[in-house]
Design an enzyme around this catalytic site. Structure first.
Site, PDB file in Angstrom:
ATOM      1  N   GLU A  33     -12.214 -49.629 -42.355  1.00  0.00           N
ATOM      2  CA  GLU A  33     -12.207 -51.285 -42.071  1.00  0.00           C
ATOM      3  C   GLU A  33     -12.372 -51.198 -40.587  1.00  0.00           C
ATOM      4  OE1 GLU A  33      -8.716 -53.495 -43.375  1.00  0.00           O
ATOM      5  OE2 GLU A  33      -9.529 -55.213 -42.616  1.00  0.00           O
ATOM      6  N   ARG A 260      -2.284 -39.080 -49.008  1.00  0.00           N
ATOM      7  CA  ARG A 260      -2.542 -39.345 -47.625  1.00  0.00           C
ATOM      8  C   ARG A 260      -1.938 -38.290 -46.565  1.00  0.00           C
ATOM      9  NH1 ARG A 260      -2.479 -44.352 -46.402  1.00  0.00           N
ATOM     10  NH2 ARG A 260      -2.024 -44.785 -44.452  1.00  0.00           N
ATOM     11  N   LYS A 270      -2.751 -47.846 -38.235  1.00  0.00           N
ATOM     12  CA  LYS A 270      -3.556 -48.364 -37.043  1.00  0.00           C
ATOM     13  C   LYS A 270      -2.754 -49.729 -36.507  1.00  0.00           C
ATOM     14  CE  LYS A 270      -7.557 -48.743 -39.909  1.00  0.00           C
ATOM     15  NZ  LYS A 270      -8.852 -49.313 -40.319  1.00  0.00           N
TER      16      LYS A 270
HETATM   17  P1  ATP Z   1      -4.066 -47.407 -41.677  1.00  0.00           P
HETATM   18  O1  ATP Z   1      -3.037 -47.201 -43.011  1.00  0.00           O
HETATM   19  O2  ATP Z   1      -3.633 -46.438 -40.769  1.00  0.00           O
HETATM   20  O3  ATP Z   1      -4.074 -48.695 -41.236  1.00  0.00           O
HETATM   21  P2  ATP Z   1      -6.128 -47.920 -43.522  1.00  0.00           P
HETATM   22  O4  ATP Z   1      -6.100 -47.338 -44.870  1.00  0.00           O
HETATM   23  O5  ATP Z   1      -5.999 -49.326 -43.398  1.00  0.00           O
HETATM   24  O6  ATP Z   1      -5.386 -47.139 -42.220  1.00  0.00           O
HETATM   25  P3  ATP Z   1      -8.918 -47.967 -43.539  1.00  0.00           P
HETATM   26  O7  ATP Z   1     -10.084 -48.218 -42.635  1.00  0.00           O
HETATM   27  O8  ATP Z   1      -8.979 -49.000 -44.548  1.00  0.00           O
HETATM   28  O9  ATP Z   1      -7.723 -47.685 -42.773  1.00  0.00           O
HETATM   29  O10 ATP Z   1      -9.209 -46.541 -44.099  1.00  0.00           O
HETATM   30  C1  ATP Z   1     -10.470 -45.780 -44.418  1.00  0.00           C
HETATM   31  C2  ATP Z   1     -10.095 -44.865 -45.166  1.00  0.00           C
HETATM   32  O11 ATP Z   1      -9.413 -43.899 -44.744  1.00  0.00           O
HETATM   33  C3  ATP Z   1      -9.670 -45.177 -46.573  1.00  0.00           C
HETATM   34  O12 ATP Z   1     -10.410 -44.520 -47.869  1.00  0.00           O
HETATM   35  C4  ATP Z   1      -8.249 -44.514 -46.663  1.00  0.00           C
HETATM   36  O13 ATP Z   1      -7.615 -44.373 -47.763  1.00  0.00           O
HETATM   37  C5  ATP Z   1      -8.472 -43.455 -45.641  1.00  0.00           C
HETATM   38  N1  ATP Z   1      -6.929 -43.101 -45.003  1.00  0.00           N
HETATM   39  C6  ATP Z   1      -6.587 -44.039 -44.040  1.00  0.00           C
HETATM   40  N2  ATP Z   1      -5.292 -43.436 -43.722  1.00  0.00           N
HETATM   41  C7  ATP Z   1      -5.415 -42.203 -44.247  1.00  0.00           C
HETATM   42  C8  ATP Z   1      -4.221 -40.966 -44.193  1.00  0.00           C
HETATM   43  N3  ATP Z   1      -3.195 -41.147 -43.586  1.00  0.00           N
HETATM   44  N4  ATP Z   1      -4.497 -40.051 -45.090  1.00  0.00           N
HETATM   45  C9  ATP Z   1      -5.813 -40.047 -45.859  1.00  0.00           C
HETATM   46  N5  ATP Z   1      -6.652 -40.807 -45.720  1.00  0.00           N
HETATM   47  C10 ATP Z   1      -6.420 -42.001 -45.132  1.00  0.00           C
HETATM   48 MG    MG Z   2      -7.138 -50.129 -45.334  1.00  0.00          MG
END
Ligand code: ATP
Ligand code: MG
Length: 555
Positions: A33, A260, A270
């Site tokens: 995102e 994760r 984030k």
């Molecule tokens: P955050 O939890 O930091 O806000 P998010 O999941 O909202 O991150 P996205 O931009 O939606 O961030 O994530 C893009 C991809 O990265 C998704 O497929 C998500 O599952 C993966 N991702 C995000 N954080 C992690 C993590 N800590 N470990 C592994 N994969 C991750």
């Molecule tokens: Mg997300």
């Protein structure tokens, strides 16, 4: 016995799907995102998704911006995400997508569900909806709008789209049931009203799809075979499958969840990273203390070491926290073989060599790498005044101190042995100057008889040294789990996470390009800052990592 490493459970599934003929090849996707910068957690997902794409003929990984939410997405983030994926060493080729390009398709799918009696417009208030969904112990109760006719639903949904409702006045819900023990399955909301501009679609829409509805459709539209996400989506999977089963989809993707990445001494959300940036606790998204990809790049972490680390930790189904020391170990390991050696004195103390003219040559020839001759060697100038580290001298040497002290000998790295013959102090009692004599012709030779010299120290020539600003970075938090800190993660910020020093460095370092990475002998790995180092004008170096982990010993 085979040398083939054991596949992780996701790669196992893919191998089975390929050998059974279920799929001819694989298409994965990385779906960020664009509401922040990528961090090391994303790197794990990138290495997994793009990694798999590199392992099978014809396989691909899409870069898809999941920009269905109009609120906070910005072009700055889109650009940084592309740059970070490329820097990590991956390429999406022509497969760059924006989920907002599918808005019309999502809408068609919603209409399809309504026509099949599988979705309805609910005009209850958000509070009522929440209340009527019940909880894990109590089944939900139907909304009074649940049994509207297909015609009425189509009409109301068109009104939603046409802006006839204010925000919060109506939502479109899937008609699944209200008794599932999985709360995600209790008539989940598919669309909500938001009278907001979208960076891609402008004011074309005032209804925006929810993640759980949009994501499976995005995957299906792109013919994704394996949709890999983190474990918190495990109990969203039935809903993912429900939308795939009931919408007109061109393919059937499968969602698979993995653990994760969490790291000790690190926050990875984030939202919290944004807070650190916005409140000025760090200098920006690329502050070298942050776990953002742009931060670690500026810190000097090599992309190859990050890829190695992601392979090293593997892919599992169990959430856990990885020791950040493991990451740092991989960084050192990589840099140990790739970084040329240089000399820099971070806390300079001047040393006069009184008999300098007794030495036949005024240069030292030093190998650029102790184990790898391909790095070559360099000539370092040398004169009657040099700088050494302040703590390479002790007025009253402690036990087992083998460096410089009154009357004692030490070897200058790549040069001769010197002996301390005196020192000066200022009024405050600080040592300001060391007086020494060198032993002529001792470069590269064993200590002469009667001379005890057990250590070599680094140094730089005072006549030619360049001044450099060196930033000594350390962990940003003082505790292993900053998220669990009683006073919140801001209460455990490490006040010593950066210390800036005025160093004296080998002259050549000042003219190296920004991004030049090397080891400062005995001090650690450093990189010429990509933002502020200007060759020939301003030498600015960031410490990537010290040579050893000092945290393990109860710091
Ligand atoms: P955050 O939890 O930091 O806000 P998010 O999941 O909202 O991150 P996205 O931009 O939606 O961030 O994530 C893009 C991809 O990265 C998704 O497929 C998500 O599952 C993966 N991702 C995000 N954080 C992690 C993590 N800590 N470990 C592994 N994969 C991750
Ligand atoms: Mg997300």
């Amino acid at each position: 016995m085979s040398d083939t490493p054991k596949l992780d459970f996701i790669r196992e599934i893919i191998a089975t799907d390929l050998s059974s003929g279920k799929h001819e090849t694989t298409i994965t996707r990385f779906p960020p995102e664009p509401n922040g910068y990528l961090h090391l957690g994303h790197a794990k997902s990138i290495c997994l998704n793009f990694g798999i794409a590199g392992e099978h003929p014809g396989a691909k990984c899409h870069l898809r911006f999941d920009d269905t939410n109009p609120e906070k997405e910005e072009t700055e983030y889109v650009n940084s995400i592309k740059e970070d994926v490329k820097w990590l060493g991956f390429d999406w080729g022509d497969d760059l997508y924006f989920a907002s390009d599918y808005f019309e398709y999502f809408h068609d799918c919603a209409v399809h569900l309504i026509k099949n009696g599988l979705a309805y417009v609910d005009e209850e208030s958000p509070e009522e909806i929440k209340l009527h969904r019940g909880n894990v112990q109590t089944p939900g109760t139907p909304s009074k709008f649940r049994d509207r006719s297909v015609e009425e639903n189509l009409e109301k949904f068109a009104e939603m789209r046409d802006g006839k409702f204010k925000e919060g006045e109506a939502v479109l819900r899937a008609k699944i049931g209200l008794t599932s023990s999985n709360m995600n399955m209790r008539d989940p909301v598919m669309y909500r009203i938001m009278h907001r501009e979208h960076h891609n679609t402008g004011s074309a829409w005032c209804i925006y799809p929810m993640y759980d509805f949009a994501h499976p459709l995005e995957d299906a539209k792109e013919h994704i075979t394996h949709s890999l996400c983190t474990l918190e989506f495990e109990n969203h999977r039935p809903l993912y499958d429900w939308f795939i089963k009931n919408c007109p989809v061109p393919s059937t993707p499968r969602q698979i969840e993995f653990a994760r990445l969490s790291l000790t001494y690190t926050i990875m959300s984030k939202r919290k990273l944004l807070q650190l940036v916005q409140e000025g606790h760090v200098s920006g998204w690329d502050d070298p203390r942050l776990p953002t990809i742009s931060g670690i790049r500026r810190r000097g972490y090599p992309a190859e070491a990050i890829r190695h680390f992601c392979k090293h930790i593997g892919i599992t189904k169990y959430n856990g926290t990885t020791d950040v020391a493991l990451l740092e170990h991989d960084i050192r390991n990589q840099l140990n073989s790739t970084a040329p050696r240089r000399m820099a004195v971070l806390d300079p103390l001047k040393v006069v060599i009184e008999n300098f003219s007794d030495e036949p040559t005024a240069t030292a020839v030093i190998p650029n790498h102790p184990q790898d001759e391909s790095f070559g060697e360099r000539e370092v100038s040398f004169s009657s005044e040099i700088f050494i580290e302040r703590d390479d001298f002790q007025e009253i040497p402690e036990k087992k101190y083998f460096r410089l002290a009154p009357d004692k000998y030490v070897r200058l790295r790549g040069g001769p042995i010197i002996q301390c013959v005196g020192f000066e102090k200022n009024d405050a009692g600080e040592i300001t100057l060391i007086r020494t004599k060198l032993l002529p012709n001792t470069t590269g030779k064993d200590s002469p008889e009667g001379v005890v010299c057990k250590a070599a120290i680094h140094w730089v020539d005072a006549a030619t040294a360049a001044d450099a600003e060196v930033r000594l970075y350390d962990r940003l938090f003082t505790v292993e789990d900053p998220d669990a800190a009683e006073g919140g993660f801001l209460s455990v910020l490490n006040p010593d996470s950066v210390k800036t020093v005025s160093a004296k460095v080998e002259a050549s370092l000042a003219t190296e390009a920004a991004g030049f990475a090397c080891q400062f002998e005995r001090m650690g790995y450093f990189i010429a800052d990509t933002k502020e180092h200007i060759p020939g004008q301003a030498a600015v170096f960031n410490r990537t990592t010290p040579l050893r982990d000092s945290w393990g010993k109860g710091k």
